[in-house]
Scaffold this active site. Structure first.
Site, mmCIF file in Angstrom:
data_model
loop_
_atom_site.group_PDB
_atom_site.id
_atom_site.type_symbol
_atom_site.label_atom_id
_atom_site.label_comp_id
_atom_site.label_asym_id
_atom_site.label_seq_id
_atom_site.Cartn_x
_atom_site.Cartn_y
_atom_site.Cartn_z
ATOM 1 N N CYS A 1 120.275 92.167 -41.161
ATOM 2 C CA CYS A 1 120.457 90.728 -40.906
ATOM 3 C C CYS A 1 119.523 89.809 -41.677
ATOM 4 O O CYS A 1 119.987 88.907 -42.381
ATOM 5 C CB CYS A 1 120.288 90.450 -39.419
ATOM 6 S SG CYS A 1 121.603 91.196 -38.466
HETATM 7 C C1 UDX Z 1 117.411 90.607 -36.077
HETATM 8 C C2 UDX Z 1 117.239 89.438 -35.102
HETATM 9 O O1 UDX Z 1 116.056 89.643 -34.318
HETATM 10 C C3 UDX Z 1 118.461 89.315 -34.190
HETATM 11 O O2 UDX Z 1 118.330 88.173 -33.384
HETATM 12 C C4 UDX Z 1 119.696 89.170 -35.095
HETATM 13 O O3 UDX Z 1 120.859 89.061 -34.336
HETATM 14 C C5 UDX Z 1 119.789 90.358 -36.032
HETATM 15 O O4 UDX Z 1 118.612 90.443 -36.809
HETATM 16 P P1 UDX Z 1 117.145 93.238 -35.972
HETATM 17 O O5 UDX Z 1 117.411 93.208 -37.446
HETATM 18 O O6 UDX Z 1 117.841 94.231 -35.147
HETATM 19 O O7 UDX Z 1 117.447 91.810 -35.314
HETATM 20 O O8 UDX Z 1 115.596 93.553 -35.783
HETATM 21 P P2 UDX Z 1 114.272 92.787 -35.408
HETATM 22 O O9 UDX Z 1 113.720 93.450 -34.216
HETATM 23 O O10 UDX Z 1 114.443 91.337 -35.374
HETATM 24 O O11 UDX Z 1 113.374 93.183 -36.659
HETATM 25 C C6 UDX Z 1 113.772 92.905 -37.995
HETATM 26 C C7 UDX Z 1 112.740 93.426 -38.979
HETATM 27 O O12 UDX Z 1 111.549 92.657 -38.905
HETATM 28 C C8 UDX Z 1 112.320 94.869 -38.745
HETATM 29 O O13 UDX Z 1 112.162 95.510 -39.986
HETATM 30 C C9 UDX Z 1 110.991 94.744 -38.019
HETATM 31 O O14 UDX Z 1 110.163 95.863 -38.199
HETATM 32 C C10 UDX Z 1 110.435 93.509 -38.717
HETATM 33 N N1 UDX Z 1 109.438 92.794 -37.925
HETATM 34 C C11 UDX Z 1 109.787 92.234 -36.728
HETATM 35 C C12 UDX Z 1 108.148 92.635 -38.414
HETATM 36 O O15 UDX Z 1 107.817 93.107 -39.506
HETATM 37 N N2 UDX Z 1 107.239 91.937 -37.668
HETATM 38 C C13 UDX Z 1 107.557 91.363 -36.476
HETATM 39 O O16 UDX Z 1 106.678 90.731 -35.878
HETATM 40 C C14 UDX Z 1 108.861 91.524 -35.989
#
Ligand code: UDX
Length: 427
Positions: free
Chosen positions: A264
């Site tokens: 996403c």
């Molecule tokens: C994301 C959005 O959160 C969600 O609302 C949308 O519908 C789809 O995209 P997702 O891709 O499943 O969800 O994962 P998310 O938990 O948001 O993490 C995305 C990425 O960011 C991951 O690689 C995670 O490791 C990274 N991340 C997240 C960080 O590096 N630091 C953070 O503080 C949070």
């Protein structure tokens, strides 16, 4: 209510199973016959926490079924469009699946009465009005707002936590073409205990993009602060904690590391950036979010190279998926890291509790171990790339099977009380 869900990816199937468990009659429509058979057997085509159990329960109660064609939908109060919107190489969206779903819905509407089309696929502002509605009207010969309703209802599911997010959302956004459509969808969600915001179609479409872009920006921001911290000998997690105590900032999504991945954030930020360029108001912030994120993964390799000559060395990689609790490797930072290590002739011994099979499709010739210990055995260095909970249990004894001593984590997961000598990418 009778609900059809077109497209059985994690958004479609989790929404379908969620609505079915609330007592609605749900049909999942997907053109992939193999997926349809799996769903009908109670086997989710992807891993998602709790989905297998919920699917079995709703199949048993005859509240859900899957089908390869729209003709199986006898009547439907709502047709949710939840097909994928992949990126084109230029960052713009490929609307091929949305177009096909709109045509199928148009054909369905030729012979059925009033129902409301709900667009859940992530599409840029204006797509429902300029593309989906004209297609459905052209094919069905019917009129939006009179013969059928249209809503935009973006989802904010996190992979791995999609059901939790379905049942306990922070908010529900309903973009409506007309009041009747919005009223009907608001009624479907009436049992949910969270704020519900109603807007027009294109505002709802943009809320989804702006939300994801903001979260991605938070991550790139803290990663840049983290890179400064690393040079100053400061732990960015302490800085983030201190910042997060300010309620205007909030502590979530300030976990620095090797950058964001998944299906996403990269796709949505690129699409919004593309849109801003099309409108001649190029977003510099979005460009910076992507630029920081593209460099972040390989910083861990740079750090490793400061500590040793990595040419032709054996490197243990723990974690491959883009985040913990998923088998998804789409846009995972591990991909850039593996490519960089391979350029230096490294042998890669990796382990991931769930994602090895998916990574094998991209890199067939890495050594895929069945445990962290197997990957660590005789390695010259270890990089931790995903915050799987089980890595929190690793101790000095586990790492003692390595030949070398360098351990760097790209996600903060090791326990200082169990592992004495390691460092983080930004801490
Ligand atoms: C994301 C959005 O959160 C969600 O609302 C949308 O519908 C789809 O995209 P997702 O891709 O499943 O969800 O994962 P998310 O938990 O948001 O993490 C995305 C990425 O960011 C991951 O690689 C995670 O490791 C990274 N991340 C997240 C960080 O590096 N630091 C953070 O503080 C949070």
């Amino acid at each position: 209510m009778k609900i059809a869900v077109v497209g059985s990816g994690y958004v479609g199937l989790c929404s379908a199973a969620g609505f079915a468990s609330l007592g609605h009659d749900v049909v999942c429509v997907d053109m992939d016959k193999d997926k349809v058979d799996k769903i009908n057997r109670g086997e989710p085509p992807m891993y998602e926490e709790g989905l297998s159990e919920l699917l079995s329960e709703t199949l048993k109660n005859k509240k859900i079924c899957a089908s390869a064609g729209m003709e199986s939908i006898k009547s439907a109060d709502f047709i949710f469009i939840t097909v994928g919107t992949p990126s084109k190489p230029d960052g713009n969206l490929d609307l091929g699946y949305v177009q096909k779903a709109s045509e199928d819905v148009g054909n369905f509407l030729k012979i059925r009465g009033y129902c409301t089309i709900v667009v859940k696929s992530t599409v840029l502002p204006g797509t429902a009005e300029n593309s989906i509605i004209p297609t459905v009207e052209r094919i069905s010969g019917k009129k939006a707002g009179k013969d059928f309703g249209v809503c935009s209802n973006p989802e904010f599911f996190r992979e791995g936590k999609a059901l939790e997010d379905f049942f306990k959302p922070d908010r529900i956004i309903i973009g409506q073409y007309d009041d009747k459509s919005g009223d009907m969808l608001a009624k479907l969600y009436s049992s949910f205990q969270c704020p519900l915001k109603r807007t027009d179609l294109k505002t709802a479409e943009l809320i989804k993009y702006a939300s994801n872009a903001f979260l991605a920006m938070k991550i790139s921001f803290i990663n840049e602060i983290g890179n400064i911290c690393k040079n100053l000998g400061i732990d960015v997690y302490e800085v983030a904690e201190g910042m997060g105590l300010d309620r205007r900032i909030g502590g979530r999504f300030l976990q620095a590391g090797i950058g964001f991945g998944g299906s996403c954030f990269g796709k949505d930020v690129s699409a919004l950036l593309h849109k801003s360029q099309e409108l001649n108001s190029r977003s510099q912030i979005l460009e910076a979010v992507l630029s920081v994120n593209s460099k972040q993964p390989t910083r861990i390799v740079l750090l490793l190279k400061e500590k040793m000559d990595i040419r032709n060395k054996a490197i243990a990689l723990l974690g491959l998926s883009f985040k913990e609790d998923t088998d998804d490797v789409r846009d995972a930072p591990s991909i850039a890291i593996i490519s960089e290590l391979l350029k230096h002739g490294c042998t890669i011994n990796c382990y991931d509790p769930r994602a090895a099979e998916n990574m094998r499709k991209i890199f067939p010739s890495l050594n895929y171990g069945s445990s962290a210990l197997e990957a660590l055995n005789s390695a010259d260095a270890c990089l931790i790339l995903t915050g799987w909970k089980e890595f929190n249990n690793l101790s000095d004894k586990d790492f003692s099977v390595m030949k070398g001593k360098v351990i760097i984590e790209g996600r903060k997961i090791l326990d200082r009380n169990k592992v004495s000598n390691y460092e983080g990418i930004c801490w």
